[in-house]
Design an enzyme around this catalytic site. Structure first.
Site, PDB file in Angstrom:
ATOM      1  N   ALA A 387     -22.976 -15.113   7.222  1.00 33.88           N
ATOM      2  CA  ALA A 387     -23.272 -15.902   8.422  1.00 33.88           C
ATOM      3  C   ALA A 387     -22.193 -15.732   9.486  1.00 33.88           C
ATOM      4  CB  ALA A 387     -23.410 -17.375   8.038  1.00 33.88           C
ATOM      5  N   CYS A 388     -20.946 -15.531   9.052  1.00 34.36           N
ATOM      6  CA  CYS A 388     -19.857 -15.393  10.032  1.00 34.36           C
ATOM      7  C   CYS A 388     -19.865 -14.038  10.719  1.00 34.36           C
ATOM      8  CB  CYS A 388     -18.506 -15.635   9.355  1.00 34.36           C
ATOM      9  SG  CYS A 388     -18.274 -14.747   7.817  1.00 34.36           S
ATOM     10  N   HIS A 389     -20.779 -13.139  10.306  1.00 34.14           N
ATOM     11  CA  HIS A 389     -20.902 -11.839  10.969  1.00 34.14           C
ATOM     12  C   HIS A 389     -22.227 -11.724  11.716  1.00 34.14           C
ATOM     13  CE1 HIS A 389     -18.060 -10.077   7.679  1.00 34.14           C
ATOM     14  NE2 HIS A 389     -17.415 -10.749   8.599  1.00 34.14           N
TER      15      HIS A 389
END
Length: 445
Positions: A387-389
């Site tokens: 999700a952080c990418h």
């Protein structure tokens, strides 16, 4: 406009992916959530524990009156629940804001301890006096979460530490034990390897790493060198498979509540806190958490984390068996509907263990990039990777490239991760949704 209700286990059939909102012709269109590696909904029992704490334990846990004592009791009980979940001791648990803080706290502590030892040696002299300008050396893998990779890269940029990023094997998908041992230097102070990868589900050989480091430490101590500590970020593994700190043999273990149906706080396990394993605070204040993590405790969140841990302890085997059955069925249906030649399972390595809930795959085709396919899906809620990418556009995941997945295949990757109440019927809906999305994209071409 469509809206999706957060999955929950006691909602109507099946709770984990119940939709709401409007679809075509203003009719409700079902949504199926398959992004449980990104986050999980709160279990109803967790919500109840948090709500009860808000009503009954609103006092400051450091206060002597009843509301404060109640809060302190809840915090102590939660600490015991977390310790039981991982086979540790309650006194070795420190509550944090989440996995990012826990990981940073480990790295910070190792750097501080290195320099404290250097100063101590400088005062006492002796054969192993400190080398001027010496820096602690860290060993990690090339596929770690950003909350490990970025702090270490920052330390290198600031010339505070040296770091070796060990590439994962393209044969096993793991960070190989021999490669990690080969990277050890006299100044090595920490090996940090995630327990399971968030994108592929590959489980790392952490017990073997710990065993080898422990044996090496005996030689180092005999030579007058400090021992090497071992840390694992267990964020993705907890709640999906049994996690035991004694079996793992680690000195630090990161706990993240929202990955196992708990609230968005975390904890850190430190073996023999203050006695065998050093910990240095990043914050200074009121002395809470034995001065290691000051700040008035967030009692409701801690209550929820404790309840989530309790549920994992009670039900982990059942959770694991269910998720494995549904994930395996998903992979069978994908290959049956699209054909084995068209589906590339990106995280299947012979002899390597995977998390039971994670399926990372690509649908081969020139215009079937993962984010493009997801945009055409009407039912599926998932992601192309971490999700952080999510802002990387159509660039393939560096993690998949590290595993040896070809560029064009990696660019088409989708990560589907199932949950405790995902059903085979939902899998059928998702596979049909993917088929219509692919057909629509190919017709447009």
């Amino acid at each position: 406009m469509e809206a999706a209700v957060a999955p929950g286990r006691d909602a109507p059939a099946p709770a984990a992916s119940q939709p709401s909102g409007c679809g075509k012709h203003n009719s409700p269109e079902r949504k199926v959530y398959m992004d449980y590696n990104a986050t999980t909904p709160l279990e109803p029992e967790v919500i109840q524990a948090m709500t009860k704490a808000m009503w009954e334990a609103w006092g400051n846990p450091s206060s002597p009156y009843s509301a404060g004592r109640k809060a302190k009791d809840i915090i102590n009980a939660a600490r015991e629940s977390l310790a039981k979940m991982i086979g540790g001791k309650p006194q070795d648990i420190i509550f944090t804001s989440g996995g990012t803080e826990s990981n940073n706290l480990v790295i910070h502590s190792v750097v501080k301890h290195f320099h404290a030892n250097q100063t101590s040696k400088g005062h006492t002299g002796g054969h192993h006096s400190p080398v001027k300008g010496a820096k602690p050396h860290f060993i990690t893998s090339s596929v770690e979460h950003d909350s490990i990779r970025l702090p270490l890269e920052h330390l290198v940029e600031e010339q505070v530490a040296a770091v070796t990023f060990v590439p994962v094997s393209k044969v096993s998908g793991q960070a190989e034990v021999d490669d990690i041992l080969a990277a050890v230097r006299p100044t090595t102070r920490l090996v940090t390897i995630m327990l399971a990868n968030n994108e592929t589900g590959i489980v790392m050989p952490v017990p073997e790493i710990s065993q080898r480091i422990k044996a090496l430490n005996q030689e180092r101590v005999a030579a007058g060198l400090p021992p090497i500590l071992v840390h694992t970020d267990a964020a993705q593994a907890l709640g999906k498979q049994r996690v035991d700190v004694e079996d793992l043999g680690v000195d630090f273990l990161t706990i993240v509540g929202h990955k196992f149906y708990g609230p968005r706080i975390g904890a850190l396990y430190i073996r023999g806190l203050g006695e065998f394993t050093p910990l240095y605070p990043m914050l200074f204040g009121g002395g809470q958490e034995r001065n290691f993590r000051p700040g008035t405790e967030n009692t409701p969140m801690i209550a929820g984390l404790g309840k989530a841990a309790e549920l994992v302890t009670q039900n982990c085997e059942a959770y694991e068996a269910h998720m494995r059955d549904v994930r395996d069925y998903l992979e069978e249906r994908l290959e049956a509907e699209f054909g084995q030649k068209r589906i590339h399972l990106n995280s299947q390595f012979p002899g390597t263990q995977r998390l039971p809930n994670t399926c990372n795959f690509s649908i081969r085709g020139p215009r079937l990039q993962g984010h493009v396919v997801l945009a055409q899906c009407r039912v599926l809620m998932a992601s192309v990777g971490a999700a952080c990418h999510s802002d990387h556009g159509d660039q393939p995941s560096p993690v998949l490239l590290s595993y040896g997945v070809p560029f064009d295949v990696a660019r088409n990757a989708l990560r589907l991760s199932v949950g405790r109440s995902t059903t085979r019927a939902e899998v059928d809906l998702v596979v049909q949704d993917l088929k219509q999305a692919v057909a629509q994209l190919e017709d447009q071409a």
